[in-house]
Scaffold this active site. Sequence first.
Site, mmCIF file in Angstrom:
data_model
loop_
_atom_site.group_PDB
_atom_site.id
_atom_site.type_symbol
_atom_site.label_atom_id
_atom_site.label_comp_id
_atom_site.label_asym_id
_atom_site.label_seq_id
_atom_site.Cartn_x
_atom_site.Cartn_y
_atom_site.Cartn_z
ATOM 1 N N ALA A 66 0.864 -1.173 0.000
ATOM 2 C CA ALA A 66 0.000 0.000 0.000
ATOM 3 C C ALA A 66 0.904 1.227 0.000
ATOM 4 O O ALA A 66 2.045 1.156 0.454
ATOM 5 C CB ALA A 66 -0.897 -0.009 1.230
ATOM 6 N N GLY A 111 0.424 -4.836 0.936
ATOM 7 C CA GLY A 111 -0.778 -4.845 0.094
ATOM 8 C C GLY A 111 -0.571 -5.552 -1.237
ATOM 9 O O GLY A 111 -1.520 -6.084 -1.820
ATOM 10 N N GLU A 114 -1.068 -9.090 -0.481
ATOM 11 C CA GLU A 114 -2.499 -9.282 -0.187
ATOM 12 C C GLU A 114 -3.310 -9.329 -1.480
ATOM 13 O O GLU A 114 -4.255 -10.100 -1.608
ATOM 14 C CB GLU A 114 -2.991 -8.156 0.735
ATOM 15 C CG GLU A 114 -2.396 -8.270 2.142
ATOM 16 C CD GLU A 114 -2.646 -7.032 2.994
ATOM 17 O OE1 GLU A 114 -2.216 -5.933 2.589
ATOM 18 O OE2 GLU A 114 -3.284 -7.155 4.047
ATOM 19 N N GLU A 134 4.353 -5.048 7.394
ATOM 20 C CA GLU A 134 3.635 -3.935 8.032
ATOM 21 C C GLU A 134 4.089 -3.661 9.453
ATOM 22 O O GLU A 134 4.132 -2.509 9.875
ATOM 23 C CB GLU A 134 2.117 -4.213 8.019
ATOM 24 C CG GLU A 134 1.463 -4.038 6.651
ATOM 25 C CD GLU A 134 1.511 -5.292 5.795
ATOM 26 O OE1 GLU A 134 2.265 -6.233 6.126
ATOM 27 O OE2 GLU A 134 0.794 -5.333 4.785
HETATM 28 N N1 DAK Z 1 4.609 3.049 -0.841
HETATM 29 C C1 DAK Z 1 5.002 4.182 -1.437
HETATM 30 N N2 DAK Z 1 6.117 4.268 -2.187
HETATM 31 C C2 DAK Z 1 6.871 3.164 -2.316
HETATM 32 C C3 DAK Z 1 6.520 1.950 -1.710
HETATM 33 C C4 DAK Z 1 5.322 1.904 -0.939
HETATM 34 N N3 DAK Z 1 4.891 0.779 -0.352
HETATM 35 N N4 DAK Z 1 7.464 1.047 -2.022
HETATM 36 C C5 DAK Z 1 8.354 1.675 -2.792
HETATM 37 N N5 DAK Z 1 8.006 2.956 -2.988
HETATM 38 C C6 DAK Z 1 8.711 3.987 -3.768
HETATM 39 C C7 DAK Z 1 9.966 4.443 -3.039
HETATM 40 O O1 DAK Z 1 9.638 5.428 -2.079
HETATM 41 C C8 DAK Z 1 10.764 5.018 -4.196
HETATM 42 O O2 DAK Z 1 10.252 6.282 -4.517
HETATM 43 P P1 DAK Z 1 11.256 7.511 -4.909
HETATM 44 O O3 DAK Z 1 12.168 7.640 -3.756
HETATM 45 O O4 DAK Z 1 11.942 7.036 -6.171
HETATM 46 O O5 DAK Z 1 10.321 8.667 -5.135
HETATM 47 C C9 DAK Z 1 10.417 4.085 -5.344
HETATM 48 O O6 DAK Z 1 9.201 3.443 -4.981
HETATM 49 C C10 DAK Z 1 11.449 3.004 -5.563
HETATM 50 O O7 DAK Z 1 11.696 2.375 -4.309
HETATM 51 P P2 DAK Z 1 13.158 2.232 -3.662
HETATM 52 O O8 DAK Z 1 14.049 3.340 -4.114
HETATM 53 O O9 DAK Z 1 12.972 2.025 -2.212
HETATM 54 O O10 DAK Z 1 13.650 0.890 -4.387
HETATM 55 P P3 DAK Z 1 14.651 -0.219 -3.805
HETATM 56 O O11 DAK Z 1 14.909 -1.147 -4.930
HETATM 57 O O12 DAK Z 1 15.823 0.425 -3.125
HETATM 58 O O13 DAK Z 1 13.836 -0.967 -2.672
HETATM 59 C C11 DAK Z 1 11.878 -2.086 -1.715
HETATM 60 C C12 DAK Z 1 12.698 -1.736 -3.005
HETATM 61 C C13 DAK Z 1 10.583 -2.768 -2.159
HETATM 62 C C14 DAK Z 1 12.693 -3.045 -0.837
HETATM 63 C C15 DAK Z 1 11.599 -0.775 -0.930
HETATM 64 O O14 DAK Z 1 11.010 0.170 -1.822
HETATM 65 C C16 DAK Z 1 10.654 -0.977 0.213
HETATM 66 O O15 DAK Z 1 11.051 -1.441 1.273
HETATM 67 N N6 DAK Z 1 9.400 -0.544 0.024
HETATM 68 C C17 DAK Z 1 8.394 -0.588 1.079
HETATM 69 C C18 DAK Z 1 7.954 -2.012 1.284
HETATM 70 C C19 DAK Z 1 6.902 -2.093 2.351
HETATM 71 O O16 DAK Z 1 7.128 -1.826 3.543
HETATM 72 N N7 DAK Z 1 5.718 -2.496 1.900
HETATM 73 C C20 DAK Z 1 4.607 -2.618 2.775
HETATM 74 C C21 DAK Z 1 3.854 -1.359 2.677
HETATM 75 S S1 DAK Z 1 2.682 -1.273 3.981
HETATM 76 C C22 DAK Z 1 -3.950 -0.570 6.290
HETATM 77 C C23 DAK Z 1 -4.096 -0.676 4.930
HETATM 78 C C24 DAK Z 1 -3.136 -1.295 4.228
HETATM 79 C C25 DAK Z 1 -1.997 -1.758 4.848
HETATM 80 C C26 DAK Z 1 -1.866 -1.641 6.215
HETATM 81 C C27 DAK Z 1 -2.838 -1.075 6.939
HETATM 82 N N8 DAK Z 1 -4.915 0.123 6.986
HETATM 83 C C28 DAK Z 1 -5.515 1.212 6.341
HETATM 84 C C29 DAK Z 1 -5.094 -0.110 8.388
HETATM 85 C C30 DAK Z 1 -0.961 -2.275 4.055
HETATM 86 C C31 DAK Z 1 0.259 -1.772 4.281
HETATM 87 C C32 DAK Z 1 1.332 -1.989 3.388
HETATM 88 O O17 DAK Z 1 1.237 -2.577 2.345
#
Ligand code: DAK
Length: 260
Positions: A66, A111, A114, A134
């Site tokens: 997400a 997400g 998911e 998360e």
């Molecule tokens: N959201 C927003 N931007 C994201 C993103 C994300 N989940 N994942 C990556 N990006 C963006 C990065 O910020 C970066 O943007 P710029 O800096 O270029 O503007 C671009 O995509 C490329 O990412 P990286 O530069 O970080 O690329 P790397 O190859 O170095 O790393 C990575 C790739 C996938 C390991 C890293 O981007 C990463 O760790 N991303 C986050 C992964 C993560 O934590 N995903 C889970 C997200 S939380 C809920 C509803 C939904 C959810 C929870 C609660 N409620 C409403 C209660 C669900 C939550 C999630 O899914």
Amino acid sequence: MADENPVGLSLEQGIAILTLQREKQLNALNRELLLSLSQHLETLAALPELRVVVLQGAGRAFAAGADIGQMQNLSAVEATAFAKLGQQVFRQLELLPQPTLALIQGYALGGGLELAMACDIRMAAEGTRFGQPEVSLGVIPGFGGTQRLPRLVGRGNALRWLLSGELLEAQQALAIGLVTDVVAPAELLDRGRALAEKLAQLAPQALASVKRAVDLGSGAPLEQGLNLEAALFGLCFATVDQQEGMTAFLAKRKPVFSGK
Ligand code: DAK
């Protein structure tokens, strides 16, 4: 700036391909993307010729989760509404009567995983990383992860990955049954298409009934699930395709299913 088409749609010979295309953000799921996906699903649900739906991500990821930027400052009420939106769209996908196939490469995180879990079949490229990270952001999955992951891989495996937030390699995902196929990255689309084409040749109502039996039955007591299966089995005998399938078998020829 808003993405123009956060989700692309192509349709050829009954096979729809939905492509997440916020490439620069690794297909992070924001509200606009979820709404676009929902709209496409509505369009697809009205197409009588639809046989299979394939879901893929453009660029380096299936989806990295997400959109964290969009979530950062949500109030509790807004966060609940965002979770509900994602849950509804994923359920809309899950309830399509046609088989759905996720082709996963790069990352399927949060997400993104998911979303893949709301599909019927998950095929992944070697090198893909999966996870529900998360907890490392101080939240829990909000688009169904705490519910679908244990149903798919069992409580023990689900808690292992949900609680640690660690990422799984493709082979680990295969070992616990999170995906069913791991293929070379260059082959992912071809292998996915080949499976989709195979599914598109089968009797659509039989496939829809399999999905329904599994979906409704998985949360039901065995007795109830078995009754449901018997009823759906019986209904197959009201279709032209049942006659075609069995006649073709006995005549030692390939069946041609009409969807009737
Ligand atoms: N959201 C927003 N931007 C994201 C993103 C994300 N989940 N994942 C990556 N990006 C963006 C990065 O910020 C970066 O943007 P710029 O800096 O270029 O503007 C671009 O995509 C490329 O990412 P990286 O530069 O970080 O690329 P790397 O190859 O170095 O790393 C990575 C790739 C996938 C390991 C890293 O981007 C990463 O760790 N991303 C986050 C992964 C993560 O934590 N995903 C889970 C997200 S939380 C809920 C509803 C939904 C959810 C929870 C609660 N409620 C409403 C209660 C669900 C939550 C999630 O899914």
